[in-house]
Design a protein around this motif. Structure first.
Motif, PDB file in Angstrom:
ATOM      1  N   LYS A   6     -16.735  -2.089  -1.932  1.00  0.00           N
ATOM      2  CA  LYS A   6     -16.432  -1.287  -3.117  1.00  0.00           C
ATOM      3  C   LYS A   6     -15.802   0.044  -2.721  1.00  0.00           C
ATOM      4  O   LYS A   6     -14.840   0.494  -3.318  1.00  0.00           O
ATOM      5  CB  LYS A   6     -17.709  -1.042  -3.922  1.00  0.00           C
ATOM      6  N   LEU A   7     -16.357   0.667  -1.686  1.00  0.00           N
ATOM      7  CA  LEU A   7     -15.827   1.936  -1.224  1.00  0.00           C
ATOM      8  C   LEU A   7     -14.403   1.779  -0.708  1.00  0.00           C
ATOM      9  O   LEU A   7     -13.550   2.619  -0.946  1.00  0.00           O
ATOM     10  CB  LEU A   7     -16.730   2.509  -0.130  1.00  0.00           C
ATOM     11  N   THR A   8     -14.155   0.694   0.007  1.00  0.00           N
ATOM     12  CA  THR A   8     -12.819   0.436   0.525  1.00  0.00           C
ATOM     13  C   THR A   8     -11.826   0.241  -0.613  1.00  0.00           C
ATOM     14  O   THR A   8     -10.699   0.730  -0.572  1.00  0.00           O
ATOM     15  CB  THR A   8     -12.825  -0.818   1.429  1.00  0.00           C
ATOM     16  N   THR A   9     -12.240  -0.466  -1.663  1.00  0.00           N
ATOM     17  CA  THR A   9     -11.384  -0.689  -2.816  1.00  0.00           C
ATOM     18  C   THR A   9     -11.043   0.628  -3.505  1.00  0.00           C
ATOM     19  O   THR A   9      -9.893   0.889  -3.856  1.00  0.00           O
ATOM     20  CB  THR A   9     -12.082  -1.630  -3.822  1.00  0.00           C
ATOM     21  N   THR A  10     -12.046   1.469  -3.680  1.00  0.00           N
ATOM     22  CA  THR A  10     -11.821   2.770  -4.304  1.00  0.00           C
ATOM     23  C   THR A  10     -10.884   3.618  -3.449  1.00  0.00           C
ATOM     24  O   THR A  10      -9.964   4.264  -3.968  1.00  0.00           O
ATOM     25  CB  THR A  10     -13.157   3.514  -4.495  1.00  0.00           C
ATOM     26  N   ALA A  11     -11.111   3.607  -2.139  1.00  0.00           N
ATOM     27  CA  ALA A  11     -10.268   4.398  -1.227  1.00  0.00           C
ATOM     28  C   ALA A  11      -8.817   3.932  -1.292  1.00  0.00           C
ATOM     29  O   ALA A  11      -7.894   4.755  -1.225  1.00  0.00           O
ATOM     30  CB  ALA A  11     -10.801   4.285   0.198  1.00  0.00           C
ATOM     31  N   THR A  12      -8.612   2.633  -1.437  1.00  0.00           N
ATOM     32  CA  THR A  12      -7.250   2.100  -1.527  1.00  0.00           C
ATOM     33  C   THR A  12      -6.558   2.594  -2.794  1.00  0.00           C
ATOM     34  O   THR A  12      -5.389   2.981  -2.773  1.00  0.00           O
ATOM     35  CB  THR A  12      -7.271   0.563  -1.501  1.00  0.00           C
ATOM     36  N   SER A  13      -7.288   2.582  -3.914  1.00  0.00           N
ATOM     37  CA  SER A  13      -6.710   3.064  -5.175  1.00  0.00           C
ATOM     38  C   SER A  13      -6.333   4.538  -5.073  1.00  0.00           C
ATOM     39  O   SER A  13      -5.261   4.956  -5.526  1.00  0.00           O
ATOM     40  CB  SER A  13      -7.707   2.857  -6.322  1.00  0.00           C
ATOM     41  N   ILE A  14      -7.212   5.331  -4.466  1.00  0.00           N
ATOM     42  CA  ILE A  14      -6.933   6.753  -4.291  1.00  0.00           C
ATOM     43  C   ILE A  14      -5.716   6.947  -3.388  1.00  0.00           C
ATOM     44  O   ILE A  14      -4.852   7.793  -3.646  1.00  0.00           O
ATOM     45  CB  ILE A  14      -8.164   7.473  -3.703  1.00  0.00           C
ATOM     46  N   ARG A  15      -5.646   6.153  -2.347  1.00  0.00           N
ATOM     47  CA  ARG A  15      -4.509   6.234  -1.414  1.00  0.00           C
ATOM     48  C   ARG A  15      -3.206   5.940  -2.140  1.00  0.00           C
ATOM     49  O   ARG A  15      -2.183   6.602  -1.906  1.00  0.00           O
ATOM     50  CB  ARG A  15      -4.731   5.237  -0.276  1.00  0.00           C
ATOM     51  N   LEU A  16      -3.215   4.972  -3.039  1.00  0.00           N
ATOM     52  CA  LEU A  16      -2.008   4.626  -3.790  1.00  0.00           C
ATOM     53  C   LEU A  16      -1.629   5.743  -4.772  1.00  0.00           C
ATOM     54  O   LEU A  16      -0.452   6.059  -4.932  1.00  0.00           O
ATOM     55  CB  LEU A  16      -2.209   3.304  -4.533  1.00  0.00           C
ATOM     56  N   LEU A  17      -2.635   6.343  -5.417  1.00  0.00           N
ATOM     57  CA  LEU A  17      -2.352   7.469  -6.312  1.00  0.00           C
ATOM     58  C   LEU A  17      -1.691   8.614  -5.556  1.00  0.00           C
ATOM     59  O   LEU A  17      -0.715   9.211  -6.025  1.00  0.00           O
ATOM     60  CB  LEU A  17      -3.650   7.961  -6.957  1.00  0.00           C
ATOM     61  N   GLU A  18      -2.220   8.903  -4.369  1.00  0.00           N
ATOM     62  CA  GLU A  18      -1.657   9.988  -3.565  1.00  0.00           C
ATOM     63  C   GLU A  18      -0.239   9.654  -3.107  1.00  0.00           C
ATOM     64  O   GLU A  18       0.626  10.530  -3.052  1.00  0.00           O
ATOM     65  CB  GLU A  18      -2.565  10.258  -2.366  1.00  0.00           C
ATOM     66  N   ALA A  19       0.001   8.382  -2.800  1.00  0.00           N
ATOM     67  CA  ALA A  19       1.342   7.969  -2.373  1.00  0.00           C
ATOM     68  C   ALA A  19       2.342   8.117  -3.514  1.00  0.00           C
ATOM     69  O   ALA A  19       3.466   8.563  -3.315  1.00  0.00           O
ATOM     70  CB  ALA A  19       1.313   6.532  -1.865  1.00  0.00           C
ATOM     71  N   VAL A  20       1.931   7.744  -4.722  1.00  0.00           N
ATOM     72  CA  VAL A  20       2.799   7.900  -5.890  1.00  0.00           C
ATOM     73  C   VAL A  20       3.108   9.378  -6.110  1.00  0.00           C
ATOM     74  O   VAL A  20       4.241   9.754  -6.414  1.00  0.00           O
ATOM     75  CB  VAL A  20       2.138   7.297  -7.151  1.00  0.00           C
ATOM     76  N   VAL A  32       4.036  -0.902  -0.907  1.00  0.00           N
ATOM     77  CA  VAL A  32       3.653  -1.932   0.066  1.00  0.00           C
ATOM     78  C   VAL A  32       4.048  -1.487   1.470  1.00  0.00           C
ATOM     79  O   VAL A  32       3.282  -1.600   2.428  1.00  0.00           O
ATOM     80  CB  VAL A  32       4.317  -3.285  -0.281  1.00  0.00           C
ATOM     81  N   LYS A  33       5.243  -0.932   1.580  1.00  0.00           N
ATOM     82  CA  LYS A  33       5.728  -0.442   2.872  1.00  0.00           C
ATOM     83  C   LYS A  33       4.900   0.741   3.354  1.00  0.00           C
ATOM     84  O   LYS A  33       4.559   0.850   4.537  1.00  0.00           O
ATOM     85  CB  LYS A  33       7.195  -0.043   2.747  1.00  0.00           C
ATOM     86  N   GLU A  34       4.539   1.634   2.429  1.00  0.00           N
ATOM     87  CA  GLU A  34       3.772   2.835   2.764  1.00  0.00           C
ATOM     88  C   GLU A  34       2.364   2.494   3.247  1.00  0.00           C
ATOM     89  O   GLU A  34       1.863   3.084   4.200  1.00  0.00           O
ATOM     90  CB  GLU A  34       3.686   3.744   1.532  1.00  0.00           C
ATOM     91  N   THR A  35       1.715   1.539   2.563  1.00  0.00           N
ATOM     92  CA  THR A  35       0.314   1.238   2.858  1.00  0.00           C
ATOM     93  C   THR A  35       0.130   0.081   3.829  1.00  0.00           C
ATOM     94  O   THR A  35      -0.944  -0.096   4.391  1.00  0.00           O
ATOM     95  CB  THR A  35      -0.426   0.896   1.559  1.00  0.00           C
ATOM     96  N   VAL A  42      -1.650  -4.586  -3.568  1.00  0.00           N
ATOM     97  CA  VAL A  42      -1.105  -3.353  -4.134  1.00  0.00           C
ATOM     98  C   VAL A  42      -0.885  -3.507  -5.629  1.00  0.00           C
ATOM     99  O   VAL A  42      -1.219  -2.625  -6.416  1.00  0.00           O
ATOM    100  CB  VAL A  42       0.217  -2.963  -3.431  1.00  0.00           C
ATOM    101  N   TYR A  43      -0.353  -4.658  -6.038  1.00  0.00           N
ATOM    102  CA  TYR A  43      -0.076  -4.904  -7.453  1.00  0.00           C
ATOM    103  C   TYR A  43      -1.359  -4.854  -8.282  1.00  0.00           C
ATOM    104  O   TYR A  43      -1.380  -4.277  -9.382  1.00  0.00           O
ATOM    105  CB  TYR A  43       0.612  -6.249  -7.639  1.00  0.00           C
TER     106      TYR A  43
END
Length: 249
Positions: A6-20, A32-35, A42-43
């Motif tokens: 669960k923590l990993t999933t949340t961290a991934t979402s946060i990482r994508l928000l920061e990338a955007v 996809v390239k960034e992460t 990612v989708y």
């Protein structure tokens, strides 16, 4: 689902928000390239963030949703002490032609909470903007209030990014300046963050004797000379932060 997953999933979402945010809008392909994650993964994250109003999609591009503004506004409103600070900032705006702002430190970064400028059209800052601590008057004033261990932890995490040719690049030089700031009670910034912009900052302490944030006063060099900064503005900002600290206690 296990707790770690669960923590990993949340961290991934946060990482994508920061990338955007960093890309000022991003496509599925660029994320996809960034992460380096699977396209399907990612989708799914993007779809979930979009469904919760944290992202919007225009064509092929994902953008941060304006719901973040609502959350940020609520974050400020939940802190009653900020209302007193904002009232003082308004009073300062009526007493001086300088730019005044209130910033706080979170996770080693300086976040602009509110500001009052000479004329709003001249504003170069926007509430919610983040800055480094080592090259701003407010940031250095806050660092000077921290222990050496806490300062080192922040510098280990964020470093000393170069912004202008006046930005401090040496940890020892910064620590020497922090010592001077502790003695004077205020910090100066002369073009270290933004070329040609000067300011002086001082901290506000909360009732638990922790740093609440800092107020800084300044403006473009053509309006604010060094003497005015060190004489008039330094006294004004120190008096103001002392009044707020006393009121909060």
């Amino acid at each position: 689902m296990a707790g770690d997953e669960k923590l990993t999933t949340t961290a991934t979402s946060i990482r994508l928000l920061e990338a955007v945010s960093e890309q000022e809008g991003a496509t599925l392909r660029s994320l996809v390239k960034e992460t380096d994650l699977a396209k399907s993964t990612v989708y799914k994250h993007l779809s979930t963030l979009q469904a919760n109003n944290l992202l919007i999609k225009k064509g092929e591009q994902y953008l941060l949703g304006l719901h973040h503004l609502t959350l940020g506004k609520r974050a400020v409103e939940m802190r009653d002490s900020y209302r007193l600070v904002e009232k003082k900032i308004d009073e300062l705006r009526n007493r001086t032609e300088a730019d005044i702002d209130f910033t706080v430190e979170e996770n080693g970064r300086l976040i602009l909470v509110s500001e009052a400028t000479r004329t709003m059209s001249e504003s170069i800052f926007v509430p919610g903007n983040e800055f480094y601590l080592h090259n701003t008057a407010a940031g250095k004033a806050i660092l000077a209030s921290y222990s050496d261990n806490r300062v080192d932890a922040i510098l280990d995490r964020h470093g000393l990014p170069l912004r202008t040719d006046k930005t401090i690049q040496s940890r020892s030089k910064l620590k020497s300046e922090l010592k001077s700031i502790r003695e004077k009670g205020y910090a100066l910034n002369d073009g270290e963050c933004i070329e040609g912009y000067r300011s002086v900052g001082s901290v506000i302490m909360d009732p638990s004797d922790s740093v609440l944030g800092a107020i800084s006063i300044g403006g473009p060099a053509y309006r604010v000379d060094r003497a005015r900064l060190e004489d008039d503005f330094s006294e004004l900002v120190c008096n103001t932060t002392s009044e707020i600290t006393e009121s909060l206690s």
